[in-house]
Design a protein around this motif. Sequence first.
Motif, PDB file in Angstrom:
ATOM      1  N   PRO A   1      80.758  71.930  -4.101  1.00  0.00           N
ATOM      2  CA  PRO A   1      81.952  72.276  -2.868  1.00  0.00           C
ATOM      3  C   PRO A   1      81.928  71.416  -2.224  1.00  0.00           C
ATOM      4  N   ALA A   2      80.896  70.832  -1.677  1.00  0.00           N
ATOM      5  CA  ALA A   2      80.837  69.864  -0.705  1.00  0.00           C
ATOM      6  C   ALA A   2      81.648  68.504  -0.891  1.00  0.00           C
ATOM      7  N   LYS A   3      81.563  68.096  -2.344  1.00  0.00           N
ATOM      8  CA  LYS A   3      82.026  66.889  -2.654  1.00  0.00           C
ATOM      9  C   LYS A   3      83.136  67.484  -2.901  1.00  0.00           C
ATOM     10  N   ALA A   4      83.627  67.751  -3.612  1.00  0.00           N
ATOM     11  CA  ALA A   4      85.482  68.794  -2.544  1.00  0.00           C
ATOM     12  C   ALA A   4      85.668  68.272  -1.713  1.00  0.00           C
ATOM     13  N   LYS A   5      84.906  68.802  -0.552  1.00  0.00           N
ATOM     14  CA  LYS A   5      85.007  69.126   0.608  1.00  0.00           C
ATOM     15  C   LYS A   5      85.792  67.038   1.949  1.00  0.00           C
ATOM     16  N   ALA A   6      84.399  66.476   1.112  1.00  0.00           N
ATOM     17  CA  ALA A   6      84.622  65.356   1.170  1.00  0.00           C
ATOM     18  C   ALA A   6      85.748  64.481   1.365  1.00  0.00           C
ATOM     19  N   LEU A   7      85.966  65.523  -0.398  1.00  0.00           N
ATOM     20  CA  LEU A   7      87.225  64.436  -1.527  1.00  0.00           C
ATOM     21  C   LEU A   7      88.756  64.719  -0.918  1.00  0.00           C
ATOM     22  N   LEU A   8      88.648  65.910  -0.188  1.00  0.00           N
ATOM     23  CA  LEU A   8      90.023  66.391   1.300  1.00  0.00           C
ATOM     24  C   LEU A   8      89.519  65.712   2.109  1.00  0.00           C
ATOM     25  N   ASP A   9      88.536  65.491   2.858  1.00  0.00           N
ATOM     26  CA  ASP A   9      88.760  64.654   3.901  1.00  0.00           C
ATOM     27  C   ASP A   9      89.197  63.003   3.610  1.00  0.00           C
TER      28      ASP A   9
END
Lengths: 530, 280
Positions: free
Chosen positions: A346-354
């Motif tokens: 999920p952290a990677k997902a958030k980073a991509l959305l950011d």
Amino acid sequence: MRIEALNGIAGRFLIALMALMAVGIGLAKADPVRGGTLNSTLWPEPPGLIIGINLNAPTLLPATKIFEGLLTYDFNLNPEPMLAKSWEVSKDGLIYTFHLRHNVKWHDGAPFTSKDVVFSLTKFIPEVHSRSRATFKRVQVTAPDDYTVVVTLKEPYGPLLRSFDAISAPIVPAHIYEGTNYRDNPANRHPIGTGPFKFDEWKPGQYIHLVRNDDYYIKGEPYLDDIYYRFIPDSASRALALESGQVQLATQNDLELVDVKRLNSNPSLKVTTKGWEWGSPISWLEMNIRRKPFDDVRFRKAVMYALDRNFIRDTIFFGFAKVATGPIHSSSPFYTDDVTKYAYDPAKAKALLDEMGLKPDADGVRVKIGLLGLPYGEMWDRLSQYIKQALGAVGVEVTLQPSDVAGWGNRIANWDVDMSTTYLTTLSDPALGVARTYLTDNQKKGVLFTNTSGYSNPEVDKLFAEAASLPDQDKRKALYDKAQKILTDQVALAWLVELQWPTVYSAKLKNVVINGLGPNGNFASAYFEK
Amino acid sequence: MRGLLRRFAENPAATAGLIMLAAILFAALTASFFFPGDPMAPRGAPLLPPDGRFPFGTDMLGRDVLAGVFHGARVSLLIGFLSAIVSVLIGVVVGAAAGFFDGAVDDVLVRVTEFFQTIPSFIFAILLVAILTPGVTSIIVAIAVVTWPPIARLARTEFMALRSRQFVEAAVLAGVPRLRIISREILPNAVTPLIVMGSLLVATAILTESSLSFLGLGDPNHISWGYMIGSSRTVFRQAWWLSVFPGCAIVLTVLAINLVGEGLNDALNPHLKGRVKFES
């Protein structure tokens, strides 16, 4: 050993001992026993029994006992003889020669010849069979004699040899169908095939009854006397019927997977997930690439990272699934593991959305989207709810959009959707079942199970086109490997899991799932152990 | 008013109902305090039986059943009360017009009411929700649409009986506008049976909502008791707690509302209650 040399009591004792041993060996090998009635569940009640005119799963299960194809396929989807006892493919991959069995009779007593095959492949299938029509429009079929059929292609077509099973290319009687309206033929209500079981009776709302074909071309087969396909409308009742021994076979969506888990521990029942290799179903989350934010590959990657597909496999499908890595099913000879993978992160997902600039607002919401879940029951509802939760955790607020089956199909076919869940059979060859979902020229508005996501990549188009037209298996695989890498890298779809449909059957029932067609095999060699 | 409260408190069944209803209201109001966050979010391992950490166990996705029961109370009570209010409004307007105006207006309105009454109400509700796509609003609309006819008939009877009473005729002679007569003169005198019937309607509405959700026609974005039972009935043999706790919640709520409704009926009609007592 010379038996006549053995005299006296000792000799007779030895002979008796040898006889006993022979019996013992015989028992250990368990020769098939003739007799017995197989009761199977079937749900829902099929619309008809003629393969091609109907292609629903409940049509195929009983109809594959009545009708046969030229070939059948093993667990690795390699061809095995059925109505054709042998075959050759020319070096250039253009000419396929099938040698038919000589002693085959239709259920009405008429002899089976190459005429029936030519009629089925050139007239019947191109007219009624929505899935195989395209394949058999490519070929010319001739019959040099009564027991030889020659299929000629203009250009090589890799998947052809995987298209001759009873489901893709059922052989129907020319003397009954030729010159008639196939869909209105009276024989549709009393099907006549070559298979090991003959149609006997269809009691609407109750059962379909098939009986042993005494003139079957393999001596001694079939072993079963008859088969009842019983319509039991409630999955809990179907599970109970299996437990009480009223039925001895259930498959595909007949049972809730949570019940299968329970039945698995019942010593009088067996559970297998083999036998659906020809179908190779994969479930996925489709994103409408025509809409924002799905057009951004970073968003699609974020979705992949946000979903814990091990959780989906274990908790939603109760372990009857395998995490899918890409567009091609892992049981296919064209599958490659060498693709871009997305472990739960999920952290990677958030980073991509950011990175996309989708920042969370005061409530932690970055973007709001809708999800149209497959309305096939509670298991699929739970999948939708899990997706809503998992995407919500990274700031993508999902609204679940309830629907019925018709509405679901309509909205996806008309591209009127953000995200949707579905599963699709990827069939025995990527050219038949996989390419249709990704080809640019297969974006057909209004038609379900086409390229509805709007994915388009000329390179992928080229790879699929080339791979379909090559006869050489290794060269084809190299092209499909490349396509799989590109598709996973661009997340054309968010592939979730490969579904493993369980077949649950009585431990006494043998030879049920013996090849890649599994419960859709012809059951000629199935028998009940005494 | 004080007499009313006293009569209500003297009725032990009604008091018990009121206490139960208060407890459920408490659950609904404190759901976010005790169980913050989305009740649909997984909290632990799936299918944990009831224990210290999860007193009601967890469901197939690892969601806390107790949190679901608390949050479900909100949806059930919201839908129950709102749809009953909408239903009473429709019923009173139609019934009042029919009972007061007589003649052609009455004929038309009674035919319309009968038309709605001839359709099996639950099937009609399913149909409406399916057409309007499942959601909280569509469920409230569906329940209101299928439950207003009995209210309308009751209101019509009351209005017809009161219309010929002297205080109404006096108002007519005094030139009071009709709408004012309806709202100020007749309605206050007809309101008692309507309140009782409306309160019982809340219970019916909660049951209908639960049945719709059980059939998968609830709002999938909100947890509700009917949904909780419907989605777990297939695993009843493996995980009884998924169905039993929300089932008890429905039973208690509907029972409480019925007891309160009966108690209201007795308290608002002291003569009736006395007579019943006398006869028994």
